[in-house]
Design a protein around this motif. Structure first.
Motif, PDB file in Angstrom:
ATOM      1  N   GLY A  80      45.972  24.248  14.941  1.00 14.02           N
ATOM      2  CA  GLY A  80      47.161  24.124  14.829  1.00 14.02           C
ATOM      3  C   GLY A  80      47.803  22.632  14.730  1.00 14.02           C
ATOM      4  O   GLY A  80      49.148  22.580  14.840  1.00 14.02           O
ATOM      5  N   TYR A  81      47.092  21.673  14.175  1.00 16.36           N
ATOM      6  CA  TYR A  81      47.402  20.118  14.237  1.00 16.36           C
ATOM      7  C   TYR A  81      47.461  19.928  12.718  1.00 16.36           C
ATOM      8  O   TYR A  81      46.433  20.157  12.268  1.00 16.36           O
ATOM      9  N   GLY A  82      48.405  18.942  12.373  1.00 18.47           N
ATOM     10  CA  GLY A  82      48.269  18.259  11.147  1.00 18.47           C
ATOM     11  C   GLY A  82      47.247  17.557  10.814  1.00 18.47           C
ATOM     12  O   GLY A  82      47.228  16.426  11.758  1.00 18.47           O
ATOM     13  N   ALA A  83      46.453  17.441   9.806  1.00 16.61           N
ATOM     14  CA  ALA A  83      45.309  16.832   9.735  1.00 16.61           C
ATOM     15  C   ALA A  83      44.878  16.334   8.196  1.00 16.61           C
ATOM     16  O   ALA A  83      45.077  17.408   7.598  1.00 16.61           O
ATOM     17  N   VAL A  84      44.520  15.287   7.845  1.00 16.17           N
ATOM     18  CA  VAL A  84      44.300  14.982   6.500  1.00 16.17           C
ATOM     19  C   VAL A  84      43.020  14.038   6.386  1.00 16.17           C
ATOM     20  O   VAL A  84      42.918  12.984   7.065  1.00 16.17           O
ATOM     21  N   SER A  85      41.953  14.460   5.723  1.00 17.00           N
ATOM     22  CA  SER A  85      40.828  13.450   5.715  1.00 17.00           C
ATOM     23  C   SER A  85      40.952  12.673   4.552  1.00 17.00           C
ATOM     24  O   SER A  85      41.672  12.647   3.465  1.00 17.00           O
ATOM     25  N   LEU A  86      40.321  11.391   4.905  1.00 22.12           N
ATOM     26  CA  LEU A  86      40.134  10.242   3.907  1.00 22.12           C
ATOM     27  C   LEU A  86      39.043   9.688   3.611  1.00 22.12           C
ATOM     28  O   LEU A  86      38.395   9.137   4.542  1.00 22.12           O
ATOM     29  N   ILE A 130      47.082  13.666  11.852  1.00 21.27           N
ATOM     30  CA  ILE A 130      46.076  13.014  12.250  1.00 21.27           C
ATOM     31  C   ILE A 130      45.225  12.697  10.931  1.00 21.27           C
ATOM     32  O   ILE A 130      44.864  13.135  10.076  1.00 21.27           O
ATOM     33  N   ALA A 131      44.827  11.247  10.766  1.00 17.65           N
ATOM     34  CA  ALA A 131      44.181  10.780   9.760  1.00 17.65           C
ATOM     35  C   ALA A 131      42.667  10.713  10.305  1.00 17.65           C
ATOM     36  O   ALA A 131      42.190  10.325  11.236  1.00 17.65           O
ATOM     37  N   VAL A 132      41.998  11.446   9.382  1.00 16.83           N
ATOM     38  CA  VAL A 132      40.492  11.558   9.664  1.00 16.83           C
ATOM     39  C   VAL A 132      39.759  10.661   8.608  1.00 16.83           C
ATOM     40  O   VAL A 132      39.778  11.114   7.452  1.00 16.83           O
ATOM     41  N   VAL A 133      38.844   9.711   9.072  1.00 11.78           N
ATOM     42  CA  VAL A 133      38.696   8.574   7.926  1.00 11.78           C
ATOM     43  C   VAL A 133      37.098   8.627   8.154  1.00 11.78           C
ATOM     44  O   VAL A 133      36.546   8.660   9.171  1.00 11.78           O
ATOM     45  N   ALA A 134      36.383   8.670   6.786  1.00 12.64           N
ATOM     46  CA  ALA A 134      34.945   8.496   6.602  1.00 12.64           C
ATOM     47  C   ALA A 134      34.501   7.073   7.157  1.00 12.64           C
ATOM     48  O   ALA A 134      34.966   5.887   6.566  1.00 12.64           O
ATOM     49  N   GLY A 135      33.564   7.197   8.113  1.00 15.39           N
ATOM     50  CA  GLY A 135      33.070   5.852   8.582  1.00 15.39           C
ATOM     51  C   GLY A 135      32.147   5.157   7.419  1.00 15.39           C
ATOM     52  O   GLY A 135      31.681   5.921   6.474  1.00 15.39           O
ATOM     53  N   GLU A 164      29.415  11.407   5.488  1.00 12.14           N
ATOM     54  CA  GLU A 164      30.697  11.357   6.180  1.00 12.14           C
ATOM     55  C   GLU A 164      31.740  12.010   5.417  1.00 12.14           C
ATOM     56  O   GLU A 164      32.667  12.723   6.152  1.00 12.14           O
ATOM     57  N   GLN A 165      31.824  12.374   4.162  1.00  9.83           N
ATOM     58  CA  GLN A 165      32.823  13.165   3.573  1.00  9.83           C
ATOM     59  C   GLN A 165      32.525  14.525   4.104  1.00  9.83           C
ATOM     60  O   GLN A 165      33.831  15.305   4.105  1.00  9.83           O
ATOM     61  N   ILE A 166      31.393  14.882   4.355  1.00  7.04           N
ATOM     62  CA  ILE A 166      31.450  16.265   4.637  1.00  7.04           C
ATOM     63  C   ILE A 166      31.890  16.364   6.188  1.00  7.04           C
ATOM     64  O   ILE A 166      32.826  17.229   6.533  1.00  7.04           O
ATOM     65  N   THR A 167      31.694  15.339   6.918  1.00  7.54           N
ATOM     66  CA  THR A 167      32.345  15.503   8.319  1.00  7.54           C
ATOM     67  C   THR A 167      33.546  15.478   8.247  1.00  7.54           C
ATOM     68  O   THR A 167      34.430  16.191   8.950  1.00  7.54           O
ATOM     69  N   ILE A 168      34.423  14.624   7.655  1.00  4.64           N
ATOM     70  CA  ILE A 168      35.926  14.422   7.617  1.00  4.64           C
ATOM     71  C   ILE A 168      36.711  15.557   7.346  1.00  4.64           C
ATOM     72  O   ILE A 168      37.674  16.017   7.884  1.00  4.64           O
ATOM     73  N   SER A 169      36.096  16.665   6.064  1.00  6.06           N
ATOM     74  CA  SER A 169      36.852  17.505   5.542  1.00  6.06           C
ATOM     75  C   SER A 169      36.437  18.599   6.771  1.00  6.06           C
ATOM     76  O   SER A 169      37.652  19.373   7.218  1.00  6.06           O
ATOM     77  N   LEU A 170      35.327  18.868   7.483  1.00  5.77           N
ATOM     78  CA  LEU A 170      35.152  19.716   8.429  1.00  5.77           C
ATOM     79  C   LEU A 170      35.756  19.524   9.691  1.00  5.77           C
ATOM     80  O   LEU A 170      36.547  20.468  10.179  1.00  5.77           O
ATOM     81  N   LEU A 171      36.214  18.100   9.996  1.00 15.25           N
ATOM     82  CA  LEU A 171      36.995  17.994  11.275  1.00 15.25           C
ATOM     83  C   LEU A 171      38.324  18.173  11.114  1.00 15.25           C
ATOM     84  O   LEU A 171      39.073  18.750  11.793  1.00 15.25           O
ATOM     85  N   SER A 172      38.939  18.001   9.820  1.00 13.40           N
ATOM     86  CA  SER A 172      40.208  17.898   9.340  1.00 13.40           C
ATOM     87  C   SER A 172      40.537  19.595   9.404  1.00 13.40           C
ATOM     88  O   SER A 172      41.475  20.147   9.977  1.00 13.40           O
ATOM     89  N   VAL A 178      47.082   9.132  16.131  1.00 10.25           N
ATOM     90  CA  VAL A 178      45.603   8.972  16.055  1.00 10.25           C
ATOM     91  C   VAL A 178      44.863   8.974  14.576  1.00 10.25           C
ATOM     92  O   VAL A 178      45.160   9.566  13.829  1.00 10.25           O
ATOM     93  N   VAL A 179      43.934   7.971  14.619  1.00 10.73           N
ATOM     94  CA  VAL A 179      43.045   7.761  13.533  1.00 10.73           C
ATOM     95  C   VAL A 179      41.549   7.986  14.058  1.00 10.73           C
ATOM     96  O   VAL A 179      41.211   7.530  15.021  1.00 10.73           O
TER      97      VAL A 179
END
Lengths: 411, 411
Positions: free
Chosen positions: A89-95, A130-135, A74-82, A36-37
């Motif tokens: 308990g899920y591996g996630a990384v913000s970009l 999970i890759a969490v990307v700034a739109g 969006e940078q704030i949102t990606i870090s918070l969602l990650s 999932v991205v």
């Protein structure tokens, strides 16, 4: 294992609780066996606050600096969602846009994506993350931060889906799909199980507003299957794809309508090659947005041109035309407000002659006078009196069988 | 044309008005014929709000994501300050940590700068632009966003000054310089025109708190001249540099003091090689911060160790010691609260024997009992009763002639 891109807009990530809810939606997709991205927008009113800050230090903020400012949202949102995903308990990384390899033109405020290097995202997916990307954001060739303008996050999601060969790009929003017409006004409006790109484009431009036209065009060009669905419910949404064959092929798939329309007619214009371009260049350069345009030459030396504008632009439009009367050389200027636009949309029209005629007949039977008509391959728009708008839509909805339950895709 | 680096902290850029004020300070430096690089922190309480957001989605936010989150704070400030400078008619361009070429270790939350590539900043300066750089942040070798931890913006400014061979690095803060002692308590306290790196380090560690020790060390290592000055006034501040020769070479340059000190004595400890390390490792691993440590072996088989802690840590310290009595093997435990630390600092001490003696004499003449003493090359610290703290500082301030007006650098 397939890749799914999920996009969540600003209202879906408006506060901590909503972000935790989005995390659950993402986890559900992971648990279904997908890579999932996630693409997210800025939280709720963040962008508005940042714009206000900019206006408080500058009368005319520089577009480059505006992009540096707005992309923090969006940078704030990606870090918070990650963080929320990790907490569960899920591996996630913000970009950020630049970290995700989203290259854009060297334009600020409204850049187009020129290229995506999916390598970094793909490597995180391969690690099971999970890759969490700034739109909404990217980077220019020379390392400047840029933004994609309106609809930017939708476009980011579709572009990533294309570059990652994703199975599907899900657009999670505050409505649960694309409807035959606006359900806030028409009780019998029904959620469509699927719709074609072109139909969606016409729906979007006509105010259905759930998906930015730019993202739909992008999806069409790269053949990305979209799904418009609710962030808040688990119901299936509406698929937007090239082949819409899963349900009864409706000739007309949707109805769009908007009120506050004014019709203007400029008559007695010189019948010359440059008449049209001079008129509409003058209007455009003065900031008047014109919708429908109709010209029918009926005399040898002069021509009449009618067009519609939003009623709120009427005063400005009249002023521009009157100021430029000597240049434009028209004789008379008429206008009529209190009008509405009613349109039918469906790619089935191309192969079904007489759809427009059927529309006009329905209007006539219901006592609705048609003041303007404009047609394209998959759309017929009419301008009618505002008081007849809902009546016309209801009659058309029934006449074109949009209220009838049909097999739903995947159901 | 020389390069000046100016750093403005969070309170200096707390709102739009203050940012416009900072813009004026930057412009003044430009008008004086300098190429100017500005380093800014996040606005006022921004960092606190972001930390709260993180805590609302996660019990233990991931350090990598925390850095992605927190770096938005400075990114907002750089864009706003650039807009403000442009609004006032000056060319300015913002740079995030990664855009400014600030490479760090692969550590999150507290990374050290490993390298700076000043090329991009230098090229903007050569175009006649003001470079506005985000403090506190950098990028790791593999493209991750990192932060420098406490004092990070000061360190960014000093590191940029070093890499750009700047004439000076100005630290603009809410005080107007470094004082002989704390002017809030001692009326005769006087602003110093200059101070050495080592003296500044001792002052900083002792609570003068205007400049982070890490930045001072960096400045010392790369021989960067610092100036601590006010964001709100145009007065000359205090220079921090290697050679402090411009004013009468004071033997003692500053006095530091702090209250709420408690002295503990652990007596009857076994006189063994590991006694000291066992005691202080036990305390450290239980989160007790110890300040002064004194050991004097006076018996053959046992030893006494005294140390000071903040009074707020007393209960915890006593608990840790009592819990570990069997391991530590001490006989008795004494403590005394209501104490204060009084220190004199000055690099002149090294070549002037008897400075400590003179300090003790002043204390004695004023009826101040000294409970503990600790010395370094350029500092003598004493622990006294809290009620005598201000009296001792006033007497020392006069005795070491710190209240006397001396020629000020550049005046």
């Amino acid at each position: 294992m397939g890749v799914i891109v999920q996009k969540f807009g600003g209202t879906s990530v408006g506060d901590a609780e909503k972000i935790l809810n989005v995390a659950n939606r993402v986890i559900a997709a992971v648990e279904n066996g997908n890579q999932v991205v996630v693409v997210v927008s800025a939280m709720g009113k963040t962008t508005d606050s940042l714009v206000n800050l900019a206006n408080s230090v500058s009368g005319k903020p520089d577009p480059r600096e505006m992009d540096v400012l707005l992309t923090t949202g969006e940078q704030i949102t990606i870090s918070l969602l990650s963080m929320a995903l990790q907490q569960k308990g899920y591996g996630a990384v913000s970009l950020t846009g630049w970290q995700a390899g989203i290259q854009t033109e060297r334009v600020f405020g409204n850049a187009r994506i020129t290229d995506i290097d999916p390598e970094k995202i793909q490597s995180y997916l391969n690690e099971g993350k999970i890759a969490v990307v700034a739109g909404f954001q990217g980077i220019t060739e020379c390392g400047q931060i840029s933004t994609l303008g309106r609809g930017g996050s939708d476009t980011t999601a579709v572009a990533l889906a294309a570059s990652l060969n994703a199975e599907k790009c899900e657009i999670h929003t505050d409505v649960d799909g694309v409807y035959t017409t606006d359900p806030r006004f028409i009780e019998s409006a029904r959620k469509l199980s699927s719709i074609s790109y072109d139909e969606m484009l016409e729906m979007a431009n006509l105010g259905a507003g759930v998906l930015h036209p730019r993202a739909v065009e992008f999806a069409k060009n790269y053949n990305v299957t979209l799904e418009v669905r609710s962030s808040f419910s688990l119901d299936t949404g509406t698929l937007v794809e090239e082949e819409v064959s899963m349900e009864k092929n409706l000739i007309v798939r949707g109805l769009a309508f908007e009120s506050n329309v004014t019709k203007l007619t400029v008559s007695g214009l010189p019948n010359e090659l440059t008449t049209l371009s001079t008129l509409f260049t003058t209007l455009a350069s003065n900031g008047v947005n014109v919708d429908i345009i109709i010209q029918s030459t009926n005399q040898q030396n002069t021509t009449d041109i009618s067009f519609s504008v939003e009623t709120s632009s009427l005063d400005k439009t009249l002023a521009v035309l009157n100021e430029n009367q000597s240049v434009l050389q028209f004789e008379n200027l008429y206008h009529e407000s209190g009008l509405a636009k009613v349109s039918i949309i469906g790619s089935g029209m191309i192969s079904n002659p007489g759809v427009a005629a059927q529309m006009f007949q329905v209007m006539a039977e219901n006592g609705v006078t048609v003041k303007m008509v404009s047609t394209s391959e998959i759309k017929v728009s009419t301008v009618v009196e505002e008081e007849n708008m809902i009546k016309a839509i209801e009659a058309l909805h029934q006449a074109f069988e949009l209220d009838q339950r049909v097999p739903v895709h995947g159901a």
